[in-house]
Motif scaffolding. Structure first.
Motif, PDB file in Angstrom:
ATOM      1  N   VAL B  58       9.968  56.195  11.772  1.00  0.00           N
ATOM      2  CA  VAL B  58      10.777  56.132  12.994  1.00  0.00           C
ATOM      3  C   VAL B  58      10.830  57.540  13.559  1.00  0.00           C
ATOM      4  O   VAL B  58      11.249  58.479  12.888  1.00  0.00           O
ATOM      5  CB  VAL B  58      12.199  55.615  12.697  1.00  0.00           C
ATOM      6  N   ASN B  61      13.982  57.751  17.293  1.00  0.00           N
ATOM      7  CA  ASN B  61      14.501  56.385  17.435  1.00  0.00           C
ATOM      8  C   ASN B  61      13.449  55.349  17.795  1.00  0.00           C
ATOM      9  O   ASN B  61      13.783  54.211  18.106  1.00  0.00           O
ATOM     10  CB  ASN B  61      15.624  56.311  18.487  1.00  0.00           C
ATOM     11  N   THR B  62      12.177  55.737  17.844  1.00  0.00           N
ATOM     12  CA  THR B  62      11.133  54.776  18.181  1.00  0.00           C
ATOM     13  C   THR B  62      10.332  54.443  16.934  1.00  0.00           C
ATOM     14  O   THR B  62       9.860  55.355  16.257  1.00  0.00           O
ATOM     15  CB  THR B  62      10.185  55.367  19.240  1.00  0.00           C
ATOM     16  N   PRO B  63      10.160  53.153  16.640  1.00  0.00           N
ATOM     17  CA  PRO B  63       9.311  52.797  15.509  1.00  0.00           C
ATOM     18  C   PRO B  63       7.866  53.233  15.779  1.00  0.00           C
ATOM     19  O   PRO B  63       7.329  52.968  16.853  1.00  0.00           O
ATOM     20  CB  PRO B  63       9.418  51.278  15.436  1.00  0.00           C
ATOM     21  N   ARG B  79       4.804  52.026  17.739  1.00  0.00           N
ATOM     22  CA  ARG B  79       4.548  50.622  17.395  1.00  0.00           C
ATOM     23  C   ARG B  79       5.033  49.674  18.486  1.00  0.00           C
ATOM     24  O   ARG B  79       4.871  48.462  18.382  1.00  0.00           O
ATOM     25  CB  ARG B  79       5.257  50.276  16.081  1.00  0.00           C
ATOM     26  N   VAL B  80       5.634  50.237  19.530  1.00  0.00           N
ATOM     27  CA  VAL B  80       6.171  49.382  20.586  1.00  0.00           C
ATOM     28  C   VAL B  80       5.036  48.908  21.487  1.00  0.00           C
ATOM     29  O   VAL B  80       4.391  49.705  22.161  1.00  0.00           O
ATOM     30  CB  VAL B  80       7.229  50.139  21.405  1.00  0.00           C
ATOM     31  N   GLY B  85       7.354  44.869  24.439  1.00  0.00           N
ATOM     32  CA  GLY B  85       8.237  45.595  23.537  1.00  0.00           C
ATOM     33  C   GLY B  85       8.357  45.125  22.106  1.00  0.00           C
ATOM     34  O   GLY B  85       9.178  45.649  21.368  1.00  0.00           O
ATOM     35  N   CYS B  86       7.572  44.128  21.665  1.00  0.00           N
ATOM     36  CA  CYS B  86       7.599  43.781  20.242  1.00  0.00           C
ATOM     37  C   CYS B  86       6.876  44.875  19.463  1.00  0.00           C
ATOM     38  O   CYS B  86       6.239  45.745  20.042  1.00  0.00           O
ATOM     39  CB  CYS B  86       6.921  42.435  20.001  1.00  0.00           C
ATOM     40  N   LEU B  87       6.972  44.841  18.129  1.00  0.00           N
ATOM     41  CA  LEU B  87       6.356  45.891  17.331  1.00  0.00           C
ATOM     42  C   LEU B  87       5.018  45.422  16.767  1.00  0.00           C
ATOM     43  O   LEU B  87       4.930  44.348  16.182  1.00  0.00           O
ATOM     44  CB  LEU B  87       7.281  46.281  16.173  1.00  0.00           C
TER      45      LEU B  87
END
Lengths: 364, 136
Positions: B58, B61-63, B79-80, B85-87
């Motif tokens: 992370v 705050n972003t995966p 990963r967004v 917006g899914c990972l």
């Protein structure tokens, strides 16, 4: 006792006069069919949603740390909590189904035509508000399904340049779906949307009563011959009384609705609760199989098939806009769809396409 | 008649002032709370990610994900999914990144291979110093 209450009300508000003028002498066409009752069934479905929702509020905690657990508590510990939750979950799906059927029958019978354009628009807005209800309610259990469906839906505005990102962030209250989003959607679900829907219902029913019910267009006698250039009330002096004849017909359909609802709750309680709805939300893991509810499968499949985000989402908005304003596009006075082969073919083709996309979305 | 016109304009002025003074706070109230962009660095040891493997992290705050591409070295990607917006998940067998929501597929450089995503995945700066990988 009952007589005295009745007499008391009669003296004060003229109950008998009210029933006579608004219910008994209000007559509906003799040839109304069961499809005419679907609006009333949708109203009852909404009342069931409201009541079961009020009860769920007693135990539900709208906070991202507690929401999932509180829903589990309702399902497993609170006495009969499962019943009220399932009534709310199953009821929401059935309510959408009833509204879809209502819309299809109104379309098929050409009831949206002049002078009833505004009734159609109010009805369509109610469908959109209902779907917003469904979406906002979907996030509240804070499950994986909730979280990722909401991520997808709130990301849709980002297809539009300049304002898209701002709108998405406004909906979510930040860059990602978070506890802030949960609170926003909770407020939407229980405070903002109900009065909007009730307001639209009042407009819808007012318009129906003010203009008068349309009659099924399939026999020659029902044709409205005069062109509609000034206001007049459509009445059926030889029709049936709304009460008790039509009300009874509606009650039978409401009973059928309840039978379907309790059949699903009893024999297939997990029909609308797939696996991902039993896993708490995890912002770091999108589950492998994430699909929307059945009524969004067709748009979902469309988004997958159209290899361009902007095009995919604009097309859906254009479709909604077309349906919403349909009565203004279709200005032919012929109401019998069987006499309009082109419209009938388009109608059938759209319906088949919708079913195909839904099945495809479900299986892919 | 002049007096009536004056009163009408006054009412319009008062009305619109009230409306604006309510609308502005409302817009500000529902606008997303502002969040300061955090610029953080993250470091990992090279041996934590063998060739062909990937590691989810992370970042701000972003995966994100760090992949050790066979023959091409490390890359750090968000990963967004740029669609909705899914990972995305790393598929080692096929050597790509798959978004489960609308079947978007990206290659290991983050470029779109198929599906509806409009843009490649965001790439984060990454450098290797000795045995350490520094991202961000």
């Amino acid at each position: 006792m009952w007589q005295r209450i009745k007499q008391g009300l009669e003296t004060r508000i003229g109950l008998e006069d009210l029933i006579n003028t608004k219910l008994k002498s209000y007559s509906v066409p003799r040839n109304t069919n069961i499809f005419y009752t679907l609006g009333g069934v949708a109203l009852v479905a909404f009342i069931i949603q409201a009541i079961s929702g009020f009860f769920l509020l007693i135990y539900y905690v709208p906070h991202s740390d507690h929401a999932f657990r509180s829903v589990q508590y309702i399902m497993t510990t609170a006495p009969f909590g499962w019943l009220f939750r399932l009534m709310h979950v199953v009821g929401s799906n059935l309510m959408v189904a009833v509204i879809f059927l209502h819309l299809l029958s109104v379309f098929f019978m050409g009831s949206y035509k002049k002078p009833r354009e505004l009734t159609w628009i109010a009805g369509w807005l109610m469908l959109l508000v209902t779907l917003t209800f469904c979406l906002s309610g979907y996030l509240l259990p804070w499950s994986q399904l909730s979280y990722w469906t909401t991520t997808v839906v709130t990301a849709m505005p980002t297809a539009f340049p300049y304002v898209g990102d701002y709108i998405a962030n406004l909906l979510r209250g930040g860059e990602f779906v978070s506890g802030i989003t949960l609170n926003r959607f909770f407020a939407l679900h229980v405070a903002f949307l109900p009065p909007i829907l009730v307001g639209l219902m009042v407009i819808h029913v007012f318009l129906i009563r003010r203009i008068g019910l349309s009659s099924p267009p399939f026999d020659a006698s029902s044709e409205e011959t005069k062109p509609w250039t000034e206001y007049r009330h459509v009445s059926y002096p030889n029709g049936n009384s709304f009460y008790p004849y039509f009300v009874l017909k509606e009650l039978y359909m409401v009973a059928l609705y309840l039978v379907v609802m309790f059949f699903v709750i009893t024999f297939m309680p997990t029909l609308f609760l797939p696996e991902a709805s039993n896993i708490p939300a995890n912002p770091l893991m999108t589950p492998a199989y994430i699909k929307p509810q059945w009524y969004f499968l067709a748009p979902y499949q469309m988004l997958k098939l159209i290899p361009n985000k902007f095009l995919g989402i604009s097309m859906q908005i254009a479709l909604i806009g077309t349906f919403l304003l349909w009565p203004f596009f279709d200005t032919k006075t012929e109401r019998n769809i069987l006499k309009r082969p082109l419209l009938l073919a388009t109608f059938t083709a759209s319906l088949v396409l919708w079913v195909v996309l839904t099945m495809w979305g479900r299986s892919s | 008649m002049k007096r009536r016109k004056f009163l009408k304009s006054l009412l319009a002025l008062l009305g619109s002032t009230t409306l604006v003074s309510f609308a502005y706070p409302l817009v500000r109230f529902i606008a997303p709370p502002s969040r300061k962009a955090e610029v953080k660095r993250l470091s990992l040891q090279k041996n934590e990610i063998p060739a062909g493997e990937a590691r989810e992290i992370v970042l701000n705050n972003t995966p994100a994900i760090i992949i050790n591409r066979p023959g091409k070295g490390y890359i750090a990607l968000s990963r967004v999914c740029t669609h909705l917006g899914c990972l995305v998940g790393y598929n080692k067998a096929k050597g790509n990144l798959i978004c489960p929501c609308h079947a978007g597929i990206f290659n290991l450089d983050g470029k779109v291979l198929s599906g509806p995503p409009p843009k490649p995945l965001t790439e984060y700066p990454l450098r290797v110093e000795g045995e350490t990988i520094i991202i961000g």
